[in-house]
Motif scaffolding. Structure first.
Motif, short mmCIF file in Angstrom:
data_model
loop_
_atom_site.label_atom_id
_atom_site.label_comp_id
_atom_site.label_asym_id
_atom_site.label_seq_id
_atom_site.Cartn_x
_atom_site.Cartn_y
_atom_site.Cartn_z
N ILE A 1 0.92 20.63 34.38
CA ILE A 1 1.23 21.60 33.34
C ILE A 1 2.30 22.59 33.78
O ILE A 1 2.55 22.78 34.96
N ILE A 2 2.94 23.19 32.78
CA ILE A 2 3.74 24.38 33.00
C ILE A 2 2.92 25.50 32.40
O ILE A 2 2.53 25.46 31.24
N GLU A 3 2.59 26.51 33.21
CA GLU A 3 1.76 27.61 32.76
C GLU A 3 2.61 28.86 32.53
O GLU A 3 3.51 29.14 33.29
N VAL A 4 2.26 29.58 31.49
CA VAL A 4 2.85 30.89 31.26
C VAL A 4 1.94 31.90 31.93
O VAL A 4 0.74 31.89 31.72
N VAL B 1 8.73 30.63 38.22
CA VAL B 1 10.08 30.96 37.76
C VAL B 1 9.97 32.20 36.88
O VAL B 1 9.18 32.21 35.93
N ARG B 2 10.75 33.21 37.19
CA ARG B 2 10.78 34.43 36.37
C ARG B 2 12.08 34.42 35.58
O ARG B 2 13.16 34.22 36.15
N VAL B 3 11.97 34.66 34.26
CA VAL B 3 13.17 34.70 33.41
C VAL B 3 13.15 36.02 32.63
O VAL B 3 12.21 36.29 31.89
N ASP B 4 14.20 36.81 32.81
CA ASP B 4 14.37 38.06 32.07
C ASP B 4 15.27 37.82 30.87
O ASP B 4 16.36 37.25 31.02
N ASN B 5 14.83 38.25 29.69
CA ASN B 5 15.63 38.13 28.48
C ASN B 5 16.42 39.43 28.33
O ASN B 5 15.86 40.48 28.02
N LYS B 6 17.72 39.35 28.56
CA LYS B 6 18.57 40.54 28.51
C LYS B 6 18.79 41.04 27.09
O LYS B 6 19.20 42.17 26.88
N ASP B 7 18.48 40.20 26.10
CA ASP B 7 18.66 40.60 24.70
C ASP B 7 17.54 41.51 24.21
O ASP B 7 17.78 42.45 23.46
N ASN B 8 16.31 41.24 24.62
CA ASN B 8 15.19 42.00 24.06
C ASN B 8 14.27 42.63 25.12
O ASN B 8 13.26 43.23 24.77
N GLY B 9 14.59 42.45 26.40
CA GLY B 9 13.80 43.08 27.45
C GLY B 9 12.53 42.33 27.85
O GLY B 9 11.83 42.75 28.76
N GLU B 10 12.22 41.22 27.18
CA GLU B 10 11.04 40.43 27.55
C GLU B 10 11.26 39.74 28.89
O GLU B 10 12.38 39.42 29.26
N THR B 11 10.16 39.49 29.58
CA THR B 11 10.19 38.70 30.81
C THR B 11 9.08 37.67 30.71
O THR B 11 7.98 37.97 30.25
N VAL B 12 9.37 36.45 31.12
CA VAL B 12 8.36 35.41 31.15
C VAL B 12 8.27 34.90 32.59
O VAL B 12 9.27 34.80 33.29
N HIS B 13 7.03 34.65 33.04
CA HIS B 13 6.77 34.04 34.35
C HIS B 13 6.16 32.68 34.08
O HIS B 13 5.15 32.59 33.38
N LEU B 14 6.75 31.64 34.63
CA LEU B 14 6.26 30.28 34.42
C LEU B 14 5.87 29.66 35.75
O LEU B 14 6.66 29.66 36.70
N ILE C 1 13.87 25.15 31.13
CA ILE C 1 14.72 25.78 30.11
C ILE C 1 14.08 25.65 28.73
O ILE C 1 14.01 26.63 27.98
N ALA C 2 13.59 24.46 28.40
CA ALA C 2 12.95 24.25 27.10
C ALA C 2 11.74 25.17 26.93
O ALA C 2 11.54 25.77 25.86
N LYS C 3 10.93 25.29 27.97
CA LYS C 3 9.75 26.17 27.91
C LYS C 3 10.18 27.63 27.77
O LYS C 3 9.56 28.40 27.03
N THR C 4 11.26 28.01 28.43
CA THR C 4 11.78 29.37 28.33
C THR C 4 12.18 29.68 26.89
O THR C 4 11.83 30.72 26.34
N TYR C 5 12.91 28.76 26.27
CA TYR C 5 13.31 28.95 24.87
C TYR C 5 12.08 29.04 23.96
O TYR C 5 12.05 29.88 23.05
N ASP C 6 11.09 28.22 24.22
CA ASP C 6 9.85 28.29 23.42
C ASP C 6 9.22 29.67 23.54
O ASP C 6 8.81 30.27 22.55
N GLU C 7 9.12 30.17 24.77
CA GLU C 7 8.47 31.46 25.00
C GLU C 7 9.26 32.62 24.39
O GLU C 7 8.67 33.60 23.94
N PHE C 8 10.58 32.52 24.38
CA PHE C 8 11.41 33.57 23.80
C PHE C 8 11.63 33.35 22.30
O PHE C 8 12.35 34.12 21.67
N ARG C 9 11.01 32.29 21.75
CA ARG C 9 11.14 31.96 20.33
C ARG C 9 12.62 31.92 19.93
O ARG C 9 13.04 32.53 18.94
N ALA C 10 13.39 31.21 20.70
CA ALA C 10 14.84 31.14 20.49
C ALA C 10 15.27 29.67 20.37
O ALA C 10 14.59 28.77 20.84
N THR C 11 16.39 29.48 19.73
CA THR C 11 17.02 28.17 19.61
C THR C 11 18.27 28.17 20.48
O THR C 11 19.06 29.12 20.42
#
Length: 122
Positions: free
Chosen positions: A7-10, A40-53, A65-75
């Motif tokens: 799995i990839i865990e959030v 993997v830590r990803v900081d969203n510079k657009d909205n300040g969110e951070t996701v740890h996977l 990358i696909a999981k990151t886009y899912d978590e940021f609800r972005a296309t």
């Protein structure tokens, strides 16, 4: 034959520092291929969110990358940027590599990335 779920865990960090894990099943593998994981830590510079996977080393950078886009609800858009926070190197170019290969070649060893949409961020 026994099976294990890979799995990839959030991973969420609460304000008090406690870690909460949200699990999403990605694929099933044989138990004798036990995954090793990295965060993997990803900081969203657009909205300040951070996701740890928490990511198995066998997953590709494209999977992360696909999981990151899912978590940021972005296309994904052609002018989006995803870079290593340490050296500013583009992460998208390594999409075909497994996380293990990416790390073995010395790319972004702290696995701290920055995401910015093409029209946002700094």
């Amino acid at each position: 034959m026994s099976i294990e779920i890979e799995i990839i865990e959030v991973i969420e960090e609460l304000p008090d520092g406690e870690i909460v894990e949200i699990v999403e099943v990605v694929e099933i593998i044989e138990a004798d291929k036990k995954p090793r994981n990295r965060v993997v830590r990803v900081d969203n510079k657009d909205n300040g969110e951070t996701v740890h996977l928490r990511v198995p080393l066998s997953k590709t950078i494209d999977d992360v990358i696909a999981k990151t886009y899912d978590e940021f609800r972005a296309t994904r858009r052609p002018d989006d940027r995803l870079t290593c926070r340490g050296d500013g190197v583009d992460v998208f170019q390594y999409g075909h590599m497994s996380l293990e290969h990416y790390l073995r070649e010395g790319h972004c060893p702290k696995l701290h990335w920055a995401f910015a949409g093409g029209t946002g961020g700094a």
